[in-house]
Design a protein around this motif. Structure first.
Motif, short mmCIF file in Angstrom:
data_model
loop_
_atom_site.label_atom_id
_atom_site.label_comp_id
_atom_site.label_asym_id
_atom_site.label_seq_id
_atom_site.Cartn_x
_atom_site.Cartn_y
_atom_site.Cartn_z
N GLY A 1 0.83 -1.20 0.00
CA GLY A 1 0.00 0.00 0.00
C GLY A 1 0.86 1.25 0.00
N ASN A 2 1.10 1.80 -1.17
CA ASN A 2 1.99 2.95 -1.33
C ASN A 2 1.31 3.94 -2.27
OD1 ASN A 2 4.30 4.48 -1.03
ND2 ASN A 2 5.52 3.30 -2.48
N PRO A 3 0.20 4.57 -1.84
CA PRO A 3 -0.70 5.28 -2.75
C PRO A 3 -0.07 6.39 -3.59
CG PRO A 3 -1.73 4.98 -0.62
CD PRO A 3 -0.31 4.58 -0.46
N GLN A 4 0.82 7.18 -2.99
CA GLN A 4 1.36 8.31 -3.74
C GLN A 4 2.29 7.87 -4.86
OE1 GLN A 4 2.67 11.65 -1.34
NE2 GLN A 4 0.99 11.39 0.10
N SER A 5 2.87 6.66 -4.74
CA SER A 5 3.69 6.15 -5.84
C SER A 5 2.83 5.82 -7.06
CB SER A 5 4.46 4.90 -5.40
OG SER A 5 3.60 3.78 -5.29
N LEU A 6 1.52 5.66 -6.84
CA LEU A 6 0.59 5.34 -7.92
C LEU A 6 -0.27 6.55 -8.31
CD1 LEU A 6 -0.51 1.81 -6.67
CD2 LEU A 6 1.15 2.35 -8.46
N GLY A 7 0.16 7.74 -7.89
CA GLY A 7 -0.49 8.95 -8.37
C GLY A 7 -1.43 9.64 -7.42
N GLN A 8 -1.68 9.06 -6.23
CA GLN A 8 -2.56 9.74 -5.28
C GLN A 8 -1.87 11.01 -4.79
OE1 GLN A 8 -4.70 7.46 -2.21
NE2 GLN A 8 -3.98 8.94 -0.71
N GLN A 9 -2.62 12.10 -4.76
CA GLN A 9 -2.05 13.38 -4.36
C GLN A 9 -2.18 13.58 -2.85
OE1 GLN A 9 -0.39 15.56 -6.59
NE2 GLN A 9 -0.61 13.60 -7.67
N PRO A 10 -1.18 14.22 -2.22
CA PRO A 10 -1.29 14.48 -0.79
C PRO A 10 -2.37 15.51 -0.49
CG PRO A 10 0.66 15.55 -1.71
CD PRO A 10 0.09 14.70 -2.80
N VAL A 11 -2.87 15.49 0.74
CA VAL A 11 -3.89 16.44 1.17
C VAL A 11 -3.25 17.81 1.35
CG1 VAL A 11 -5.54 17.01 3.00
CG2 VAL A 11 -5.26 14.62 2.24
N THR A 12 -3.82 18.82 0.70
CA THR A 12 -3.21 20.16 0.66
C THR A 12 -2.99 20.74 2.05
OG1 THR A 12 -4.24 20.56 -1.49
CG2 THR A 12 -3.47 22.49 -0.26
N PHE A 13 -4.00 20.68 2.91
CA PHE A 13 -3.89 21.28 4.24
C PHE A 13 -2.72 20.68 5.00
CE2 PHE A 13 -4.84 21.18 8.80
CZ PHE A 13 -4.99 22.55 9.05
N PHE A 14 -2.58 19.37 4.96
CA PHE A 14 -1.49 18.72 5.69
C PHE A 14 -0.13 19.22 5.19
CE2 PHE A 14 -4.30 14.67 6.25
CZ PHE A 14 -5.08 15.34 7.17
N ARG A 15 0.01 19.30 3.88
CA ARG A 15 1.30 19.71 3.32
C ARG A 15 1.58 21.19 3.58
NH1 ARG A 15 4.18 16.43 -0.16
NH2 ARG A 15 3.79 14.26 0.42
N GLU A 16 0.54 22.01 3.59
CA GLU A 16 0.74 23.43 3.89
C GLU A 16 1.27 23.59 5.32
OE1 GLU A 16 -2.75 25.80 3.20
OE2 GLU A 16 -2.43 25.84 1.05
N VAL A 17 0.67 22.89 6.25
CA VAL A 17 1.11 22.99 7.65
C VAL A 17 2.55 22.49 7.79
CG1 VAL A 17 0.70 22.20 10.01
CG2 VAL A 17 -1.23 22.81 8.54
N LEU A 18 2.86 21.37 7.14
CA LEU A 18 4.22 20.83 7.20
C LEU A 18 5.23 21.82 6.64
CD1 LEU A 18 3.85 17.09 6.12
CD2 LEU A 18 4.21 17.98 8.43
N ALA A 19 4.90 22.45 5.51
CA ALA A 19 5.82 23.40 4.89
C ALA A 19 6.10 24.58 5.82
CB ALA A 19 5.24 23.90 3.56
N LEU A 20 5.06 25.08 6.45
CA LEU A 20 5.22 26.23 7.34
C LEU A 20 5.98 25.86 8.61
CD1 LEU A 20 1.64 27.73 6.90
CD2 LEU A 20 3.78 28.78 6.12
N CYS A 21 5.76 24.65 9.11
CA CYS A 21 6.49 24.21 10.31
C CYS A 21 7.98 24.00 10.00
CB CYS A 21 5.88 22.92 10.86
SG CYS A 21 4.29 23.15 11.67
N ASP A 22 8.28 23.47 8.83
CA ASP A 22 9.67 23.22 8.47
C ASP A 22 10.41 24.49 8.06
OD1 ASP A 22 10.14 20.57 9.02
OD2 ASP A 22 9.41 19.85 7.09
N HIS A 23 9.66 25.51 7.65
CA HIS A 23 10.30 26.78 7.24
C HIS A 23 9.55 27.93 7.91
CE1 HIS A 23 12.79 29.40 5.08
NE2 HIS A 23 12.22 29.39 3.88
N PRO A 24 9.69 28.03 9.24
CA PRO A 24 8.85 28.97 10.00
C PRO A 24 9.06 30.43 9.64
CG PRO A 24 10.52 27.97 11.41
CD PRO A 24 10.54 27.22 10.12
N SER A 25 10.17 30.76 9.00
CA SER A 25 10.37 32.17 8.60
C SER A 25 9.32 32.62 7.60
CB SER A 25 11.77 32.37 8.04
OG SER A 25 11.96 31.62 6.86
#
Length: 453
Positions: A54-78
């Motif tokens: 079960g590796n969904p994104q390797s088969l084209g499933q897109q990540p959930v936008t909200f989750f990735r937005e929060v991750l991006a901001l946490c990893d680059h807080p500036s």
């Protein structure tokens, strides 16, 4: 001189361990993939299609936008200090990232954390569990892990002393369990799911296997239940879960509940109930039943396999035992912070009224509807093929069809010193580039089932 390290002098527990979803067939597929890169056109197909895990994104499933937005901001807080961020990220993603960063010492996602996970994130996970189940949850019961697998290994390390300790596991089972039991020197006690009744779990079968193991001097420590089922895709009925909980209580077993597919339910007449909710609903309190439930960011509609996030919730253990669990966790220092943040997000997604809610719900519903459509389409396709039958896909991400091979094929497999299903899976790979896992890799008795994403 003989080599200082050879197969003959390796740890026998490692040699005994097998993990079918990344085993012989997948290794052969990787060789063929390399051949396609170096010798295009040399095989009767142009690509390898990995249906083994079960590796969904390797088969084209897109990540959930909200989750990735929060991750991006946490990893680059500036980014939070820049005015243009407000036009690029949703307001609730910004506020969530600020709230998460306020719980992380130094706002440093690259630093070590508490070995159980960041307290504020565990608070969020506990709040999500309480909302899901309708019963209280405590952050001190949460151990955030790099996916669900390390939690399983930790429990095996804790419970298994030697080969006289056993764990009841479903057959067919996700081979993480057989592998981890072997690595930690215990004994797998199989209980068999009934394919004819839609992979039913019968208490009479549990009792039979438990009594048989005890008669051989094995101290059975725990029962593993995977719900929804992997690889079988069934969803347990509430009455069945109540019986399982009572069985564990009466027999003095730890209940290890693999609940990583809790979002993946595809039938209207079934719903997910956590085993903790079931236990509390029938009146069992904190001290009545040792229960460990596993969750992961890799499955559900999130599919964030590579981020390696998850948690286990431990209830019903004494303070002195919990200290030992913490000691095991502390040896690994901590789980990765990105996975910890994601684990808190999947248990606390956007809610109605939040700016991101409409987009989040559309993405979630779209992914789950797509998974359900594909499961039904594949189930129907298998059942329309000659010599293949497949049970209804109720949940999870897999189908486990049965193939009825002719006797000559079975004899050819024996001549090649292969299990019949492994022989078929290799031939399928070499003819089509499709990677499946033979049912024998899951302990399946017929050895003519296949695990397909």
């Amino acid at each position: 001189m003989a080599p200082s390290v050879a197969v003959e002098n390796l740890n026998p527990k490692v040699l005994k361990c097998e993990y079918a979803v990344r085993g012989e067939i997948v290794i052969h597929a990787q060789r063929l993939q390399q051949q396609l890169q170096t010798q295009p056109g040399s095989l009767p197909f142009d690509e390898i299609l990995y249906c083994n895990i079960g590796n969904p994104q390797s088969l084209g499933q897109q990540p959930v936008t909200f989750f990735r937005e929060v991750l991006a901001l946490c990893d680059h807080p500036s980014l939070l200090e820049k005015e243009e961020t407000k036009s690029l990220f949703s307001a609730d993603a910004i506020s969530r990232a600020k709230r998460i960063l306020s719980t992380i010492p130094g706002r440093a996602t690259g630093a070590y954390s508490h070995s159980q996970g960041i307290k504020g994130l565990r608070d969020a996970i506990a709040a999500g569990i309480a909302l899901r189940d309708g019963f209280p949850a405590n952050a001190d019961d949460i151990f955030v892990t790099d996916g669900a697998s390390p939690g399983v290994h930790m429990m095996m390390q804790l419970l298994l002393r030697d080969e006289k300790d056993g764990i009841l596991c479903p057959i067919p089972q996700y081979p993480l369990y057989s592998a981890s039991i072997a690595l930690h020197g215990g004994t797998l006690i199989p209980y068999y799911l009934d394919e004819k009744t839609g992979w039913g779990l019968e208490i009479s079968e549990l009792k039979k296997q438990l009594e048989d193991a005890r008669s051989k001097g094995i101290d059975v420590r725990a029962l593993v239940v995977i719900n929804p089922g992997n690889p079988t895709g069934q969803v347990l009925a509430e009455d069945n879960q109540c019986d399982i909980v009572r069985f564990c209580k009466n027999e003095g077993l730890v209940l290890l509940a693999d609940e990583v597919y809790q979002e993946n339910i595809y039938v209207d007449d079934k719903k997910f109930n956590s085993f903790k909710k079931i236990a509390r609903s029938i009146g069992y309190g904190e001290d009545d039943l040792p229960l460990v439930s596993f969750q992961s960011v890799s499955k559900g509609y999130y599919g964030e396999c590579g981020k390696r996030g998850g948690y286990m919730e431990i209830t019903g253990f004494s303070a002195s035992v919990r200290e030992q669990v913490y000691k095991i966790a502390s040896v690994n220092l901590c789980s990765n912070i990105t996975g910890q943040i994601l684990a808190s997000l999947i248990m606390n997604p956007p809610k109605e009224g939040d700016e991101s809610y409409a987009a989040y719900k559309a993405e979630k519903d779209g992914i789950l509807q797509s998974l359900a459509r594909r499961a039904k389409a594949l189930e129907d396709a298998f059942n329309n093929l000659e010599g293949i039958s497949c049970n209804k896909a109720e949940g999870a991400m897999y189908l486990f069809p049965q193939i009825h091979l002719p006797q000559k094929a079975i004899e050819a497999a024996k001549a090649a010193k292969k299990a019949p299903d492994a022989f078929y899976a290799l031939r399928l790979l070499e003819a089509t580039g499709i990677v499946v896992v033979p049912g024998s890799g899951f302990g399946q008795v017929s050895q003519l089932n296949f695990y397909i994403l």
